[in-house]
Scaffold this active site. Sequence first.
Site, PDB file in Angstrom:
ATOM      1  N   GLU A   1       0.653 -18.136   5.377  1.00  0.00           N
ATOM      2  CA  GLU A   1      -0.050 -18.849   4.316  1.00  0.00           C
ATOM      3  C   GLU A   1       0.782 -19.944   3.650  1.00  0.00           C
ATOM      4  O   GLU A   1       1.135 -19.840   2.466  1.00  0.00           O
ATOM      5  CB  GLU A   1      -0.548 -17.857   3.258  1.00  0.00           C
ATOM      6  CG  GLU A   1      -1.474 -16.796   3.817  1.00  0.00           C
ATOM      7  CD  GLU A   1      -2.090 -15.910   2.732  1.00  0.00           C
ATOM      8  OE1 GLU A   1      -1.629 -15.981   1.582  1.00  0.00           O
ATOM      9  OE2 GLU A   1      -3.029 -15.164   3.042  1.00  0.00           O
TER      10      GLU A   1
ATOM     11  N   GLU B   1      -5.266 -10.895   8.134  1.00  0.00           N
ATOM     12  CA  GLU B   1      -5.435 -10.164   6.874  1.00  0.00           C
ATOM     13  C   GLU B   1      -6.881 -10.230   6.432  1.00  0.00           C
ATOM     14  O   GLU B   1      -7.509 -11.283   6.518  1.00  0.00           O
ATOM     15  CB  GLU B   1      -4.582 -10.762   5.739  1.00  0.00           C
ATOM     16  CG  GLU B   1      -3.114 -10.501   5.841  1.00  0.00           C
ATOM     17  CD  GLU B   1      -2.325 -11.133   4.691  1.00  0.00           C
ATOM     18  OE1 GLU B   1      -2.851 -11.215   3.558  1.00  0.00           O
ATOM     19  OE2 GLU B   1      -1.185 -11.553   4.951  1.00  0.00           O
TER      20      GLU B   1
HETATM   21  C1  BGC Z   1      -0.913 -12.409   1.220  1.00  0.00           C
HETATM   22  C2  BGC Z   1      -0.540 -10.979   0.909  1.00  0.00           C
HETATM   23  C3  BGC Z   1      -1.238 -10.561  -0.369  1.00  0.00           C
HETATM   24  C4  BGC Z   1      -2.730 -10.605  -0.120  1.00  0.00           C
HETATM   25  C5  BGC Z   1      -3.567 -10.186  -1.310  1.00  0.00           C
HETATM   26  C6  BGC Z   1      -2.358 -12.737   0.992  1.00  0.00           C
HETATM   27  O1  BGC Z   1      -2.440 -13.961   0.344  1.00  0.00           O
HETATM   28  O2  BGC Z   1      -0.487 -12.765   2.496  1.00  0.00           O
HETATM   29  O3  BGC Z   1       0.846 -10.883   0.813  1.00  0.00           O
HETATM   30  O4  BGC Z   1      -0.837  -9.319  -0.837  1.00  0.00           O
HETATM   31  O5  BGC Z   1      -3.113 -11.905   0.201  1.00  0.00           O
HETATM   32  O6  BGC Z   1      -3.363 -11.027  -2.377  1.00  0.00           O
END
Ligand code: BGC
Length: 496
Positions: free
Chosen positions: A215, A400
Amino acid sequence: MSDDAVNGTSHAQEACGDRSQRVAALCREVAASAAPMAHCSLLRRKVERMTKKTFPSDFLWGVATAAYQVEGSPLADGAGVSIWHRFSHTPGRVANGDTGDVACDHYNRYAEDVELMKRIGVGAYRFSISWSRILPDGTGRVNQKGLDFYRRLVDALRRADIRPMATLYHWDLPAALDDRGGWQNRDVASWFAEYADVAFRALDDGVDFWATINEPWVVMDGGYMHGALAPGHRNLFEAPLATHNLLRAHGAAVAAYRAAGKKQIGIVVNLEPKYLASDSEEDRAALLRADAYMNRQYLDPVFRGSYPEEMRDIFGEAWPEFPSADFDAIRAPLDFVGINYYLRGVTKNEPSAVPTRSTNVRVPGAIYTETSWEVFPDAFTKILLWFRERYGAIPVYVTENGSAFYDPPTAISDPVEDPLRVHYLRGHLTALASAMEQGANVRGYFVWSLLDNLEWSHGYSKRFGIVHVDFATQKRTLKRSAVVYSDVIRDSGIED
Ligand code: BGC
């Protein structure tokens, strides 16, 4: 990869096959329990409406974490200080004064956590490597003990038949490099390539997928534009330089990988599809700026070799002319792209909002997570299709996706019941299947996160895990969402 996997379109089909047998079985069950017959026809109608979305048999199901959020022991075994260690130890930066000193103690409990992953049935684990564990000063001297930790982790994963995906940069720059200008310094590209090369040579035999930067948008926006994340700067002129040097570092690491590595390498971006708050001309223009800033700022240079034209309008005189030769390295071919998706943004014009002059509005009646993010799975389908359309058929991993909802500090049942997270997970898996049906070339999906962990400046107050962590005792307890995820993995599908 099989031909089947290459053609994402055919994967997520409806599998209605044995529905009539299931209806009959349910009716027999109801009849045996002497329930009223009306119940039976209600059930029949329910089952008939049910569809099952299926995923390809080689689809990669995973869970994700990041070093500073879970490892703890940040200075153990000769590791150097990272900007997150320094930031969290600066009063006022992280909620409740929380730090990553202990976190989930993954540094010591990784074997137990690999066991948990095995129990859930995942086929892959995405973790990140802490740069300052390996190169305490950021460059130069290598700390073998730091490398040994990741070797032990990778070996444990392989023994459990779980494929490692390693992220090289999940926001924890060595503090020694921040002191030399960090992401503002053009030399950061060669510093990063040096570190990446050490990691590749030590671990490529066990790691199947490498991600360069996690990111970059968040590193720039949180670290240099708005200051909520380390190193905590707020400077319109620094943000574009951070963007460009992150991309140059990414390109330099890809070049290093082509010389030293044999597996796959990509970049991970967070995407937030933009929707109009109204049909006004102002909101339409605001949407284009917000979309360029968040969704195209990194992908356009990587896949098309230039920044979106809106960047100059967004940053004004703070957006410099970058050397055109830089883009040759930035657009080096990749093996995959990681997409992180959490929410959409319903966008309106907001002249006072720096730098995009746009803001997100709240949607009445919608479900919001604990981080105030709207739950809106349709946007997940939309962004995956948008990616396919704009950037082509390169394999995508959803690296994610997940949600923070309230869970008690101590587990009060086993599994911990987390219906809102289950609802989020199911909705997003269905949306993912639907994107694949329509042509998105998605090869795998990673839940954020395996464990409740340090949610950056929110500290431990927001829980994203599908496994509950009691931070007083480090006890892990599966949540219902982990059980549901486990069923989806076992069945390679989800009931709609
Ligand atoms: C990040 C994580 C974070 C998650 C929730 C993403 O932006 O890669 O490290 O915990 O979102 O905020």
